[in-house]
Design a protein around this motif. Structure first.
Motif, PDB file in Angstrom:
ATOM      1  N   ARG A 823       0.555   1.925  -6.629  1.00 14.74           N
ATOM      2  CA  ARG A 823      -0.233   2.203  -5.422  1.00 14.74           C
ATOM      3  C   ARG A 823      -1.541   1.395  -5.429  1.00 14.74           C
ATOM      4  N   PHE A 824      -2.183   1.282  -6.580  1.00 14.05           N
ATOM      5  CA  PHE A 824      -3.424   0.520  -6.655  1.00 14.05           C
ATOM      6  C   PHE A 824      -3.193  -0.955  -6.334  1.00 14.05           C
ATOM      7  N   ARG A 825      -2.109  -1.497  -6.855  1.00 19.15           N
ATOM      8  CA  ARG A 825      -1.833  -2.901  -6.573  1.00 19.15           C
ATOM      9  C   ARG A 825      -1.469  -3.101  -5.098  1.00 19.15           C
ATOM     10  N   ASP A 826      -0.784  -2.130  -4.507  1.00 16.60           N
ATOM     11  CA  ASP A 826      -0.461  -2.197  -3.074  1.00 16.60           C
ATOM     12  C   ASP A 826      -1.737  -2.219  -2.232  1.00 16.60           C
ATOM     13  N   GLN A 827      -2.746  -1.469  -2.653  1.00 15.75           N
ATOM     14  CA  GLN A 827      -4.035  -1.481  -1.946  1.00 15.75           C
ATOM     15  C   GLN A 827      -4.620  -2.888  -1.940  1.00 15.75           C
ATOM     16  N   GLU A 828      -4.571  -3.536  -3.079  1.00 16.10           N
ATOM     17  CA  GLU A 828      -5.132  -4.883  -3.181  1.00 16.10           C
ATOM     18  C   GLU A 828      -4.363  -5.867  -2.294  1.00 16.10           C
ATOM     19  N   LYS A 829      -3.032  -5.738  -2.299  1.00 15.08           N
ATOM     20  CA  LYS A 829      -2.215  -6.656  -1.484  1.00 15.08           C
ATOM     21  C   LYS A 829      -2.501  -6.456   0.007  1.00 15.08           C
ATOM     22  N   ARG A 830      -2.635  -5.198   0.451  1.00 18.31           N
ATOM     23  CA  ARG A 830      -2.907  -4.929   1.862  1.00 18.31           C
ATOM     24  C   ARG A 830      -4.255  -5.498   2.274  1.00 18.31           C
ATOM     25  N   ARG A 842     -11.890  -3.272  -8.896  1.00 20.73           N
ATOM     26  CA  ARG A 842     -10.479  -3.080  -8.588  1.00 20.73           C
ATOM     27  C   ARG A 842     -10.059  -1.621  -8.720  1.00 20.73           C
ATOM     28  N   PRO A 843      -9.146  -1.158  -7.856  1.00 17.93           N
ATOM     29  CA  PRO A 843      -8.623   0.210  -7.966  1.00 17.93           C
ATOM     30  C   PRO A 843      -8.046   0.449  -9.360  1.00 17.93           C
ATOM     31  N   GLY A 844      -8.410   1.564  -9.950  1.00 20.09           N
ATOM     32  CA  GLY A 844      -7.922   1.942 -11.276  1.00 20.09           C
ATOM     33  C   GLY A 844      -8.812   1.527 -12.415  1.00 20.09           C
ATOM     34  N   ASP A 845      -9.738   0.591 -12.194  1.00 24.59           N
ATOM     35  CA  ASP A 845     -10.629   0.134 -13.268  1.00 24.59           C
ATOM     36  C   ASP A 845     -11.835   1.069 -13.383  1.00 24.59           C
TER      37      ASP A 845
END
Length: 859
Positions: A823-830, A842-845
């Motif tokens: 989900r965190f990586r999807d946020q970055e891609k969007r 970054r999300p999760g860091d």
């Protein structure tokens, strides 16, 4: 002939009707029953008759005086309605009525709303030391110098101490109270003077919780029986009568006055304001300690709130009575019927003051029904809408406060970049230097600037909204005390409240400076733009001559000069008095009468100046107008399902409505000067609002841990225009399915409370339903998403929310959501796909990897 025989004869002769006769008979019976306890029956009847005749004579005198004041008010209003012209020079009786209730420089009259704030502002100017001493702390919002507040209460209640500063503050409060009392009476009221007075409020909830017997047991030993008088006889209170009176008082407070009302063919709550307020002074306490003891248990425990609540309430009543007569609600009804009648004349083809604006006859006929609704809506919002269901109103209002705390902590970012632009536009309209619009933020935390403005006659919002009932962008704040505190603290800690207050005060001071700069010019040579607004607030050549005769104030050595409204109001004292009297045409031979006429005249002019400054300040730093809000709320009552839904719909939107309304009005005002000026103003508005929206989006992105969005995408600028125009939430939906809070357009349009209800449903019953039917359940992700949206303060404050999201919620999501990493990586891609954004955190860091990338700012 006996008293009741006289009543029968009066009915037979048509002097009074049967209902009036019965009311007099009841009053006589009550007095007789009390008096015969202490004297023979014959003497009691004679005394009761004399008492009643005395009261009736006084009432007759008061009724004649109020009738005269009502007739004078109607004459003034007729002149206003007949002389009012819209921006195109056409009569418009409907707009004339609305302008009398509230306007922002286009009414050519004093409005009720403007006068309320002006009266409060002058009171604040006299109580600068009180305001400075008892302001609230910045972090927790606690009142400073609380022991001194109790000392002030004791001084006001006749228990003097040894502190000269406290005595000086008490003298100032007593002076303001007395000025308001005499002014209320002059407008038609009848409040007797009381020494050692501090208003005491009563908490109906506390009375109901205690019950009548316990309340009576608590209050009886605190009362001063020697000062209290029997409301029927005017004599001392016996034990039996005190018991009866306290029963009646408890019943009336607990039922919000319904117990004491007699059913009649008239809607409750529309009686004359002039006949109110005296009843609240019946219960008199022995001493300051008794007052404070009762206040802590059954009333308002904060003496400072009690003082300013009284000032605010008196100002509201005085303004309504002075502008509309002793019975303002009856006058509003009369005005509604005048407008309806003028609209009907227009339909019939007769000469009319109703502005058809080239509409069809059907449209005009429809206005006959619309007009009273619209006027009533503005009037009810101006006077304060009724709460018909307290539990529902408090509960939903508390929820709105929580949402404000959880979602508006970053509103200060938008205000920081948007306010200077709107401030500059307002200065351009008003003929003020524009540069100050971009330097005012440097004075955000300056206590000196705030106190200087208050002393000059400007309002301190903390003491205008003494119950913390209003917040910029959020709108009305009701509900429980803890939830009001939560919303209020979020606005303070985010910087929005101090920045807004500072900008208002700086704008006001610079407006006073502009008046000083023009003071050497006669009215017809004043800067045309400034003179236009003076005329819009009913300031004429005579008023201007008085204004410019005011000594120029220079608070600091070498500082720019100001014409302070408080100094205008003080012209009735000192060496300037003869010259001012000559300007005002005061020629009464009685020196004291002449002085009072002069005092009333200079106060009226000072209040016009304050209304002008406050009105133009609303253009510069919009917060919300009564007319804008009432257009949506209509006649809905708070505490009803419909009323609370409308309030929830309005949450976060009143700012945008006010901004849009006032800016459209400004464009029309400039168009009336010339098409080029109108087009120029509209173009400047579009450009500045869009730039403000763009800067706001960038700052918001950085506060969320993102880099600024790509600026070479047309969608960015369209969204910026919507955001800068005050409707940022709706700008979110131009090119996305959900808002910044993750809600659909329908949810956000209906208001954040509806979105909250949907999220609660999805988190609970939604996941339960999915589990029962074998569907995928994302309870962990839903829980962290919910916490991210609705945690008060932490999920909202612009300087804390990225850290809260990454350090707390993201780590929690790793623990409860197996798909967290994806989900965190999807946020970055969007973010990269939609706006060309990366994440500096970054999300999760748990910690940021770099500083924000500002490359997109270069386009």
């Amino acid at each position: 002939m006996g008293f009741k025989d006289c009543l029968i004869s009066a009915v037979d002769q048509g002097a009074i009707n049967r209902a009036e006769a019965q009311e007099l008979a009841d009053a006589f019976d009550a007095k007789f029953a009390q008096l015969k306890l202490s004297m023979p029956e014959g003497s009691a009847k004679a005394a009761a008759r004399l008492e009643l005749e005395k009261e009736l004579r006084f009432q007759a005198i008061e009724q004649k005086r109020r009738a005269r004041l009502s007739a004078q008010a109607q004459t003034r209003l007729k002149t206003h309605l007949q002389g009012f012209r819209d921006s195109n020079g056409k009569p418009d009786v409907f707009e004339a009525v609305l302008s009398k209730l509230e306007h922002y420089g286009t009414g050519g009259t004093t409005s009720v709303a403007g006068k309320i704030k002006a009266i409060i502002a002058l009171a604040h100017g006299e109580l600068t030391d009180v305001i400075g001493t008892f302001r609230r702390t910045r972090l927790l919002g606690r009142r400073l110098n609380r022991p001194t507040a109790e000392a002030l209460a004791k001084e006001l209640l006749g228990a003097p101490g040894n502190d000269p500063a406290v005595k000086a503050m008490a003298d100032a409060v007593n002076s303001v109270f007395e000025k308001l009392r005499t002014r209320f009476n002059a407008a038609g009221g009848s409040i007797g003077k009381l020494d050692n007075y501090l208003p005491q409020s009563h908490d109906a909830t506390a009375l109901l919780s205690a019950g009548r017997a316990k309340w009576k047991e608590a209050i009886t030993p605190l009362l001063d029986r020697t000062k209290m008088r029997d409301p029927l006889t005017g004599g001392p209170l016996t034990d039996a009568r005190l018991d009866q009176v306290l029963d009646y008082t408890w019943n009336n407070i607990a039922t919000d006055g319904a117990f004491g009302r007699k059913p009649r063919a008239q809607r409750f709550g529309i009686g004359a304001l002039a006949s109110q307020r005296a009843d609240h002074r019946f219960l008199l306490f022995k001493d300051a300690d008794s007052w404070l003891k009762y206040a802590r248990e059954y009333g308002e425990p904060d003496p400072i709130r009690a003082i300013f609540t009284h000032i605010n309430g008196m100002a509201s009543d005085i303004a309504a009575m002075e502008e509309l007569g002793p019975n303002p609600s009856a006058t509003v009804e009369w005005l509604k019927q005048i407008v309806q009648n003028e609209a009907a004349k227009s339909v019939a083809g007769e000469p009319s003051l109703f502005n058809t604006k080239s509409r069809s006859l059907q449209h005009i006929a429809d206005a006959i029904g619309y007009v009273p609704w619209r006027i009533d809506a503005v009037w009810q919002n101006l006077r304060g809408r009724n709460v018909v269901g307290r539990k529902l109103a408090v509960g939903v209002s508390s929820l709105r406060n929580i949402l404000t705390s959880a979602q508006l902590g970053a509103a200060a970012l938008g205000a920081a970049v948007g306010d200077p632009f709107f401030d500059a536009l307002a200065r351009r309209l008003s003929g003020l230097p524009i540069t100050g619009a971009f330097t005012a933020i440097t004075k955000t935390w300056s206590t000196g600037t705030r106190m200087q403005a208050v002393r000059a006659g400007m309002i301190m919002d903390d003491f205008l909204h003494i119950l913390q009932d209003q917040a910029r962008f959020a709108g009305m704040i009701g509900g429980s005390e803890w939830s009001k505190w939560l919303a209020d603290r979020t606005m303070k800690l985010s910087g929005l409240e101090p920045m807004t207050q500072a900008r208002k005060h700086v704008f006001a001071l610079e407006f006073m400076g502009a008046l000083a700069d023009q003071a050497d010019r006669p009215f017809d040579q004043v800067d045309p733009m400034l003179r236009r607004w003076m005329e819009g607030y009913a300031i004429d050549a005579t008023d201007w001559d008085v204004i410019r005769s005011t000594p120029i104030a220079r608070p600091h050595s070498g500082s720019a000069g100001y014409v302070q409204p408080s100094d205008i109001a003080a012209l009735a004292e000192g060496p300037a008095l003869p010259a001012v009297q000559k300007l005002l045409g005061v020629t009464d031979a009685d020196a004291e009468v002449a002085r009072e006429m002069t005092r009333a005249g200079v106060t009226r002019i000072a209040e016009k100046v304050i209304e002008m400054i406050q009105g133009q300040t609303e253009r510069a730093i919009p917060s919300g107008t009564i007319r804008g809000k009432s257009f949506v709320t209509g006649l809905s009552q708070r505490g009803t399902l419909a009323g609370e839904l409308i309030e929830s719909f309005l949450q976060y939107k009143s700012f945008g409505i006010s901004l849009t309304t006032l800016q459209l009005q400004a464009i029309q005002t400039e168009l009336n000067v010339s098409a080029a000026r109108g087009a120029g103003y509209a173009g400047a508005l579009l450009i500045t609002a869009t730039l403000a929206g763009a800067m706001s989006q960038h700052l918001r992105a950085i506060s969320q841990g993102k880099d600024p969005a790509r600026m070479d995408d047309p969608r960015f600028w369209i969204q910026s225009a919507a955001t800068g125009g005050g409707f940022g939430l709706f700008g979110d939906f131009l090119f996305a399915d959900t808002s910044r809070f993750g809600h659909t357009f329908t949810e956000s349009f209906m208001g954040p409370a509806i979105g909250f209800a949907n999220d609660v449903g999805a988190l609970t019953t939604g996941n339960l339903y999915a589990g029962l039917f074998g569907k995928n359940v994302d309870a962990g992700a839903d829980l962290t998403r919910f916490a991210g949206r609705y945690t008060p303060v932490l999920s909202s404050l612009w300087y804390a929310r990225a850290a809260y999201r990454r350090v707390v919620l993201d780590q929690l999501q790793y623990m409860v959501d197996p798909a967290a990493h994806r989900r965190f990586r999807d946020q970055e891609k969007r973010a990269a796909k939609d706006a060309g954004q990366g994440f500096w955190w970054r999300p999760g860091d748990v910690a940021p990897r770099r500083a924000p990338d500002l490359q997109n700012l270069t386009m």
